[in-house]
Design a protein around this motif. Sequence first.
Motif, PDB file in Angstrom:
ATOM      1  N   ASP A 145     -11.751  -0.479  14.898  1.00  0.00           N
ATOM      2  CA  ASP A 145     -11.160  -1.635  14.186  1.00  0.00           C
ATOM      3  C   ASP A 145     -10.717  -1.283  12.776  1.00  0.00           C
ATOM      4  O   ASP A 145     -10.944  -2.046  11.820  1.00  0.00           O
ATOM      5  N   VAL A 146     -10.120  -0.105  12.636  1.00  0.00           N
ATOM      6  CA  VAL A 146      -9.616   0.301  11.323  1.00  0.00           C
ATOM      7  C   VAL A 146      -8.240   0.933  11.514  1.00  0.00           C
ATOM      8  O   VAL A 146      -7.991   1.587  12.528  1.00  0.00           O
ATOM      9  N   ARG A 147      -7.344   0.703  10.536  1.00  0.00           N
ATOM     10  CA  ARG A 147      -6.046   1.383  10.555  1.00  0.00           C
ATOM     11  C   ARG A 147      -6.241   2.672   9.752  1.00  0.00           C
ATOM     12  O   ARG A 147      -6.540   2.603   8.552  1.00  0.00           O
ATOM     13  N   ALA A 148      -6.132   3.826  10.393  1.00  0.00           N
ATOM     14  CA  ALA A 148      -6.420   5.105   9.734  1.00  0.00           C
ATOM     15  C   ALA A 148      -5.117   5.865   9.510  1.00  0.00           C
ATOM     16  O   ALA A 148      -4.372   6.108  10.464  1.00  0.00           O
ATOM     17  N   LEU A 149      -4.852   6.249   8.253  1.00  0.00           N
ATOM     18  CA  LEU A 149      -3.584   6.890   7.912  1.00  0.00           C
ATOM     19  C   LEU A 149      -3.831   8.176   7.120  1.00  0.00           C
ATOM     20  O   LEU A 149      -4.677   8.190   6.222  1.00  0.00           O
ATOM     21  N   PRO A 150      -3.067   9.239   7.424  1.00  0.00           N
ATOM     22  CA  PRO A 150      -3.129  10.413   6.549  1.00  0.00           C
ATOM     23  C   PRO A 150      -2.436  10.090   5.227  1.00  0.00           C
ATOM     24  O   PRO A 150      -1.423   9.377   5.218  1.00  0.00           O
ATOM     25  N   GLY A 151      -2.990  10.585   4.133  1.00  0.00           N
ATOM     26  CA  GLY A 151      -2.324  10.327   2.850  1.00  0.00           C
ATOM     27  C   GLY A 151      -3.222  10.666   1.682  1.00  0.00           C
ATOM     28  O   GLY A 151      -4.431  10.858   1.840  1.00  0.00           O
ATOM     29  N   HIS A 152      -2.596  10.767   0.512  1.00  0.00           N
ATOM     30  CA  HIS A 152      -3.292  11.105  -0.730  1.00  0.00           C
ATOM     31  C   HIS A 152      -3.318   9.906  -1.683  1.00  0.00           C
ATOM     32  O   HIS A 152      -2.447   9.045  -1.615  1.00  0.00           O
ATOM     33  N   ALA A 153      -4.248   9.945  -2.623  1.00  0.00           N
ATOM     34  CA  ALA A 153      -4.331   8.888  -3.644  1.00  0.00           C
ATOM     35  C   ALA A 153      -3.095   8.878  -4.537  1.00  0.00           C
ATOM     36  O   ALA A 153      -2.738   7.845  -5.081  1.00  0.00           O
ATOM     37  N   GLU A 154      -2.458  10.041  -4.651  1.00  0.00           N
ATOM     38  CA  GLU A 154      -1.301  10.141  -5.545  1.00  0.00           C
ATOM     39  C   GLU A 154      -0.024   9.663  -4.860  1.00  0.00           C
ATOM     40  O   GLU A 154       1.027   9.575  -5.483  1.00  0.00           O
ATOM     41  N   HIS A 155      -0.118   9.387  -3.562  1.00  0.00           N
ATOM     42  CA  HIS A 155       1.045   8.886  -2.817  1.00  0.00           C
ATOM     43  C   HIS A 155       0.489   8.108  -1.628  1.00  0.00           C
ATOM     44  O   HIS A 155       0.324   8.647  -0.534  1.00  0.00           O
ATOM     45  N   ILE A 156       0.200   6.848  -1.832  1.00  0.00           N
ATOM     46  CA  ILE A 156      -0.532   6.057  -0.825  1.00  0.00           C
ATOM     47  C   ILE A 156       0.466   5.464   0.180  1.00  0.00           C
ATOM     48  O   ILE A 156       1.412   4.779  -0.228  1.00  0.00           O
ATOM     49  N   PRO A 157       0.258   5.709   1.478  1.00  0.00           N
ATOM     50  CA  PRO A 157       1.243   5.281   2.478  1.00  0.00           C
ATOM     51  C   PRO A 157       1.100   3.803   2.871  1.00  0.00           C
ATOM     52  O   PRO A 157       0.938   3.457   4.039  1.00  0.00           O
ATOM     53  N   VAL A 158       1.174   2.937   1.857  1.00  0.00           N
ATOM     54  CA  VAL A 158       0.948   1.498   2.046  1.00  0.00           C
ATOM     55  C   VAL A 158       1.965   0.749   1.155  1.00  0.00           C
ATOM     56  O   VAL A 158       2.189   1.161   0.012  1.00  0.00           O
ATOM     57  N   PRO A 159       2.582  -0.344   1.663  1.00  0.00           N
ATOM     58  CA  PRO A 159       3.574  -1.063   0.861  1.00  0.00           C
ATOM     59  C   PRO A 159       2.983  -1.717  -0.398  1.00  0.00           C
ATOM     60  O   PRO A 159       1.771  -1.939  -0.487  1.00  0.00           O
ATOM     61  N   ASP A 160       3.880  -2.067  -1.314  1.00  0.00           N
ATOM     62  CA  ASP A 160       3.496  -2.708  -2.593  1.00  0.00           C
ATOM     63  C   ASP A 160       2.743  -4.019  -2.354  1.00  0.00           C
ATOM     64  O   ASP A 160       3.116  -4.799  -1.467  1.00  0.00           O
ATOM     65  N   GLN A 161       1.754  -4.268  -3.181  1.00  0.00           N
ATOM     66  CA  GLN A 161       1.064  -5.566  -3.274  1.00  0.00           C
ATOM     67  C   GLN A 161       0.630  -6.143  -1.916  1.00  0.00           C
ATOM     68  O   GLN A 161       0.855  -7.310  -1.631  1.00  0.00           O
ATOM     69  N   THR A 162       0.013  -5.284  -1.098  1.00  0.00           N
ATOM     70  CA  THR A 162      -0.439  -5.754   0.218  1.00  0.00           C
ATOM     71  C   THR A 162      -1.959  -5.682   0.372  1.00  0.00           C
ATOM     72  O   THR A 162      -2.500  -6.002   1.420  1.00  0.00           O
ATOM     73  N   ILE A 163      -2.640  -5.245  -0.691  1.00  0.00           N
ATOM     74  CA  ILE A 163      -4.084  -4.961  -0.587  1.00  0.00           C
ATOM     75  C   ILE A 163      -4.846  -5.798  -1.621  1.00  0.00           C
ATOM     76  O   ILE A 163      -4.429  -5.913  -2.773  1.00  0.00           O
ATOM     77  N   ASP A 164      -5.986  -6.353  -1.200  1.00  0.00           N
ATOM     78  CA  ASP A 164      -6.828  -7.128  -2.125  1.00  0.00           C
ATOM     79  C   ASP A 164      -7.803  -6.241  -2.902  1.00  0.00           C
ATOM     80  O   ASP A 164      -8.164  -6.563  -4.035  1.00  0.00           O
ATOM     81  N   ALA A 165      -8.277  -5.180  -2.248  1.00  0.00           N
ATOM     82  CA  ALA A 165      -9.252  -4.306  -2.921  1.00  0.00           C
ATOM     83  C   ALA A 165      -9.112  -2.876  -2.430  1.00  0.00           C
ATOM     84  O   ALA A 165      -9.009  -2.632  -1.227  1.00  0.00           O
ATOM     85  N   VAL A 166      -9.096  -1.955  -3.389  1.00  0.00           N
ATOM     86  CA  VAL A 166      -9.090  -0.514  -3.061  1.00  0.00           C
ATOM     87  C   VAL A 166     -10.482   0.019  -3.378  1.00  0.00           C
ATOM     88  O   VAL A 166     -10.965  -0.119  -4.506  1.00  0.00           O
ATOM     89  N   PHE A 167     -11.129   0.628  -2.391  1.00  0.00           N
ATOM     90  CA  PHE A 167     -12.435   1.261  -2.585  1.00  0.00           C
ATOM     91  C   PHE A 167     -12.259   2.778  -2.575  1.00  0.00           C
ATOM     92  O   PHE A 167     -11.469   3.313  -1.796  1.00  0.00           O
ATOM     93  N   VAL A 168     -13.032   3.430  -3.432  1.00  0.00           N
ATOM     94  CA  VAL A 168     -13.025   4.898  -3.454  1.00  0.00           C
ATOM     95  C   VAL A 168     -14.483   5.347  -3.471  1.00  0.00           C
ATOM     96  O   VAL A 168     -15.204   5.093  -4.442  1.00  0.00           O
ATOM     97  N   GLY A 169     -14.941   5.982  -2.413  1.00  0.00           N
ATOM     98  CA  GLY A 169     -16.343   6.407  -2.321  1.00  0.00           C
ATOM     99  C   GLY A 169     -16.492   7.880  -2.664  1.00  0.00           C
ATOM    100  O   GLY A 169     -15.996   8.747  -1.941  1.00  0.00           O
TER     101      GLY A 169
END
Length: 251
Positions: free
Chosen positions: A85-109
Amino acid sequence: MDLHARRADSFGAQAEAYAEHRPDYPVAAIRWALEPLGTSERLDVLDLAAGTGKLTGVLVAEGHRVTAVEPNEQMLSELVRRVHDVRALPGHAEHIPVPDQTIDAVFVGTAFHWFDPEKALPEIARVLRPGGVLAAMWIEHDDDVEWLAEFERISATSVESQRQDPTGMMAHPAFGAVEQKTFPHAQRRESPEALIATVNTHSRMLVVDDEERASINEKMLAFLRSRPETSNGPFDVPLRVKAFRMVRVSE
Ligand SMILES: C[S@@+](CC[C@H](N)C(=O)[O-])C[C@H]1O[C@@H](n2cnc3c(N)ncnc32)[C@H](O)[C@@H]1O
């Protein structure tokens, strides 16, 4: 490749061991991070540098719609195998493969220190909705506990552990002030060998040569077998989760 880049990319070689032996994250820290959003509804959450899904799994269990982004192929494969139940995408923090203003919270562990903050922070700001939250967390041994402080000393390698003050790294005009809270946590280990397996998934162990790693492993084992806290069956490793949150300000 310089040492920093080599360490940032070192985890995949031990992805299965990482998934098996690293601790997860406390629910209390996740709920605290989301408090500024002022809702208990299902949120669009991004786990950036998701690794094998240690934090992702807790976010999914909390009921959020989770996107996990991770650059290392082996780590991402473990995540897909273990967390559903997760959308898993390859990508880096410096180039996030997600559209603008679509996320409520970014977590970094336990990963913000691997990013180039000058590029990652504007990217994180881009994907967050105004009022959204960036939450960075680090898991540490609780070195107020005497045996664990001594164990830390014994397990040090010629490559230093990556401890920096994240409040300086995280400051950015797209965000409000950084807030911090520390949460107690613990990881059950069945034996000294299991704790040593955890330590061997840290980048400072992954990048040293075989001889140094073998010598430190030997010292750790002798120490853990000599201590009453760790030599009589399963034990808890006391941990601290240092959590930092900041809110995306409106433009
Ligand atoms: C210590 S692991 C943490 C993984 C997971 N968040 C956890 O808490 O178990 C660090 C992760 O950061 C990833 N990483 C390193 N550099 C990165 C970057 N520039 N952007 C995104 N992820 C990165 C690594 O591939 C690795 O999976």
